[in-house]
Design a protein around this motif. Structure first.
Motif, PDB file in Angstrom:
ATOM      1  N   ASP A  63       0.858  -1.185   0.000  1.00 51.35           N
ATOM      2  CA  ASP A  63       0.000   0.000   0.000  1.00 51.35           C
ATOM      3  C   ASP A  63       0.897   1.239   0.000  1.00 51.35           C
ATOM      4  O   ASP A  63       2.118   1.136   0.151  1.00 51.35           O
ATOM      5  N   GLU A  64       0.272   2.388  -0.180  1.00 52.01           N
ATOM      6  CA  GLU A  64       1.060   3.607   0.045  1.00 52.01           C
ATOM      7  C   GLU A  64       1.541   3.590   1.485  1.00 52.01           C
ATOM      8  O   GLU A  64       0.842   3.133   2.383  1.00 52.01           O
ATOM      9  N   ASN A  65       2.735   4.092   1.694  1.00 49.61           N
ATOM     10  CA  ASN A  65       3.387   3.903   2.977  1.00 49.61           C
ATOM     11  C   ASN A  65       2.538   4.410   4.142  1.00 49.61           C
ATOM     12  O   ASN A  65       2.441   3.760   5.186  1.00 49.61           O
ATOM     13  N   ALA A  66       1.887   5.549   3.987  1.00 44.53           N
ATOM     14  CA  ALA A  66       1.100   6.119   5.082  1.00 44.53           C
ATOM     15  C   ALA A  66      -0.076   5.208   5.434  1.00 44.53           C
ATOM     16  O   ALA A  66      -0.389   5.006   6.608  1.00 44.53           O
ATOM     17  N   GLN A  67      -0.723   4.656   4.430  1.00 40.22           N
ATOM     18  CA  GLN A  67      -1.804   3.702   4.670  1.00 40.22           C
ATOM     19  C   GLN A  67      -1.283   2.459   5.369  1.00 40.22           C
ATOM     20  O   GLN A  67      -1.892   1.949   6.306  1.00 40.22           O
ATOM     21  N   TRP A  68      -0.164   1.955   4.870  1.00 48.96           N
ATOM     22  CA  TRP A  68       0.415   0.761   5.479  1.00 48.96           C
ATOM     23  C   TRP A  68       0.716   1.001   6.951  1.00 48.96           C
ATOM     24  O   TRP A  68       0.445   0.150   7.795  1.00 48.96           O
ATOM     25  N   GLU A  69       1.264   2.163   7.262  1.00 46.15           N
ATOM     26  CA  GLU A  69       1.634   2.435   8.657  1.00 46.15           C
ATOM     27  C   GLU A  69       0.417   2.344   9.569  1.00 46.15           C
ATOM     28  O   GLU A  69       0.482   1.760  10.649  1.00 46.15           O
ATOM     29  N   LYS A  70      -0.707   2.918   9.140  1.00 41.90           N
ATOM     30  CA  LYS A  70      -1.923   2.856   9.954  1.00 41.90           C
ATOM     31  C   LYS A  70      -2.393   1.414  10.116  1.00 41.90           C
ATOM     32  O   LYS A  70      -2.729   0.969  11.210  1.00 41.90           O
ATOM     33  N   ASN A  71      -2.425   0.686   9.011  1.00 42.35           N
ATOM     34  CA  ASN A  71      -2.934  -0.679   9.078  1.00 42.35           C
ATOM     35  C   ASN A  71      -1.996  -1.589   9.869  1.00 42.35           C
ATOM     36  O   ASN A  71      -2.444  -2.442  10.624  1.00 42.35           O
TER      37      ASN A  71
END
Lengths: 326, 326, 326
Positions: free
Chosen positions: A294-302
């Motif tokens: 995923d885009e890194n920011a999305q990945w971080e949240k998930n």
């Protein structure tokens, strides 16, 4: 470099339509980039739309597409165009001097007690150790090591940098130090096996590591000691199999997949890219375990939420009890 | 090939029961496949049931299993049967001429300013560059490269295809291009280190990359520049350590695990297979991060949901507030 | 080994302050470990606190830090201290005889129909096959294979164990067996490309595999057939690109990342460590997909829940409907 269309069908069968057998092609090319001097092929009916637009001199097609192909120009009709294409590449390579060599290159280091079949090829800067056996028509391309007592069957192709028969990774633990377990087994490789560049196949600890007939291994693969790989299984680049695991026949292991040690995989098991196999698989099928990108920011949240997933489940259970009781 | 049981206990200690010291074994084999000519071992009490059924000529067992073993046949009693077995494999290899060689194979390319100890072995087609040092009894099997000024200690075993001292991967970025940072450090490797086939250990940028005594590295491992690996740590195949990371002593890194750069791992840290270590670890223990494998259809559903996991968590929170307020 | 500070600024520009040009440094070292004989550098303003404490003889700093550096001692002021440091390492290597060699080592096996530029270097035990081209100033360090018809541009650096031009992994499937597709393409590598130890770049099936100018590849990387990598892209160790994928310019692919086949990645795409790229990426940015590491017991709970994630989502939906209706 060129090849007569007539020479192709003479050698491989198939029906040539719409061109004289003396017509020549100067290369083999995919449909979309083929020029007027090229032989091409249509193996996937999904790409039929590309057929009409192709400039290829001749296209290999399945019987069902004969009319569509003839409407465009010359074609060779064959039951399985992709297999036919594969055989054309083999014909092409032989016709242009890329056929197998035989003998032992003077720079190779071959032990006097190794057995190299007279039709085999041991290329530049290879090492073949004592008691190793290299079967008929097998080719060690260059810079290959075949260790003591390791055996390769017939018609194998071994690419540069391959190491067959290095010690398996075996140690006993004593007071914080590792005591080496000498690896007394060897490697046994069947016929028609291909092994990609810089791949490693370790020798067994007590028994042998075994690669059965027709197995295809890509580059940079790790096969640990006492692994057994069944007939016609194919493994893509950077995959790895840990010690004593047994993989069935006709399996496919995609790139960078890992299989941990001491497992059993049935025949016809297919492992997806980068999947880690941590338990035995008794049923044929496709198996997967990859974290979706995923885009890194999305990945971080998930990913942060994933670390609390078990607690989320408990919160759902609590909510269910509450609404049940309410 | 055979070995007298009396010669084994003479060399390694342990008590031989139920067989004459002149009795011989022709191989070493696991309990379940051992024939009547084999020496076997029982290291894990879980497998005690196999003991009674084994056809082995003699079984290495712990003192607690002496009676059970004798009821079956001959045994050697030793405090740690697995360590004893490891030493038997070493004895076996030496007795059958697989002992270490010494000298420099004529096909190796050794710089005149390299130092190779007279008891060391530089095998076929190795390269040892200027200023490199190869310690006593160390063996470079074949096709190993040891770069300029790199140092290996004593009794190391280096398998084919290993590259010690290639440049670390260091570049400065200038207007979209990469400017090479020459790697001026070297690699320093302690005593009793084993390095598996095609593994790479890069030289340091300014200081050295360091591998301490007793470290065991499997095949196809990547050790980047300025990494430091502590004593008796073991790393399995296809694992990788990025630049400047420091791993403690007595750690185990399982296969295909990755450790990113500039981290510190304490002593006695154990990393599971395929786990990606993205932050430093100060406490001993087992650490894991692997996507669980599943049938592909199941995985697809779960992976799709995983990409919305953060939003799921917010929906749970909203539900909690709603039921709280209700 | 030493270098005059004046010789550095004469060669590379920058302003020397607080020291005589004849002052010498005996090494290059990081700020925190630099002794009084060392040249150091401060590239990241975050580490400015280390500047005052450093014992370095001289520190390379940006113009903004000139006063802070002078308060401590000697400095060289340069617009980009990290790039300046990189060039100092190059100067250092040249000054101390680590410059590029030229010619063909007598142990290398170079086909008479290969073209090696007179300023290039083919190191010990390399193999350069028929029709291969090695451009000006390119260095094959040792034990490198360059296959038939593969082309390397100018000023490339190829580390030991690299295999360029092994066969791509291509087979047609016929009645459970694999029919080899001969790989008729080659590999074309641009100028200023660096390739790390034991990395493999396969030849194309019909067209060529292409690595554009300025690409930097670390160790143990797998580049499959018909891949195209754009200018100045950098890939870290153990990463892999499957067949026919096209990566743009100025991308970075972190360690052990995998990119599956037949994808397109735009320019300026950055892939995080161990991420698996399973679809094309058209927008620049950072992309990630890594399972977060945890203590093993925590991971086990979360991983077990992950396998039911889709059902959890359905339970949330059911709860939402219930509370909606309530």
């Amino acid at each position: 470099m060129s090849l007569r269309l007539g020479a192709i069908v003479d050698a491989l069968g198939g029906e040539l339509h719409g061109a004289h057998p003396d017509a020549e092609v100067a290369r083999i090319a995919p449909l979309e980039s083929a020029g007027e001097d090229a032989l091409s092929f249509l193996s996937n009916p999904r790409y039929q739309a590309q057929l009409a637009d192709s400039r290829a001199a001749c296209v290999i097609v399945a019987p069902a597409l004969r009319e569509a192909a003839l409407a465009r120009g010359a074609c060779i009709v064959a039951p399985d165009p992709y297999v036919y294409f594969a055989r054309v590449t083999q014909l092409w390579a032989r016709a242009h001097g890329q056929g197998p060599a035989r003998g032992i290159h003077p720079s190779a280091v071959v032990h006097e007690e190794a057995q190299v079949h007279p039709t085999a090829w041991v290329g530049p800067l290879c090492v073949v150790e004592r008691g190793a056996v290299i079967g008929a028509h097998t080719q060690l391309k260059s810079r290959v090591t075949v260790g003591e007592r390791c055996v390769l069957g017939e018609r194998c192709i071994v690419h540069p940098g391959v190491v067959i028969g290095a010690d398996g990774f075996g140690f006993a633990h004593e007071r914080g130090e590792w005591i080496k377990i000498e690896q007394l087994g060897a490697v046994r490789i069947g016929d028609d096996v291909e092994i990609g560049a810089n791949t490693c196949i370790d020798r067994g600890a007590l028994d042998d590591t075994v690669i059965e007939d027709g197995v295809k291994l890509d580059n940079l693969i790790q096969i640990a000691h006492n692994v057994h790989i069944g007939r016609h299984t194919a493994m893509a680049g950077c995959s790895a199999v840990a010690g004593s695991t047994r993989i069935g026949a006709h399996c496919t292991i995609a790139g960078a997949a890992s299989i941990v040690g001491h497992l059993q995989l049935a025949d016809n098991v297919h492992i997806s890219t980068n999947t880690v196999v941590t338990h035995s698989i008794s049923r044929p099928g496709q198996y997967t375990g990859v974290f979706p990108m995923d885009e890194n920011a999305q990945w971080e949240k998930n990913a942060a939420t994933l670390r609390q997933l078990h607690r989320l489940r408990e919160r759902i259970r609590a909510l269910e009890q509450k609404t049940q009781g309410g």
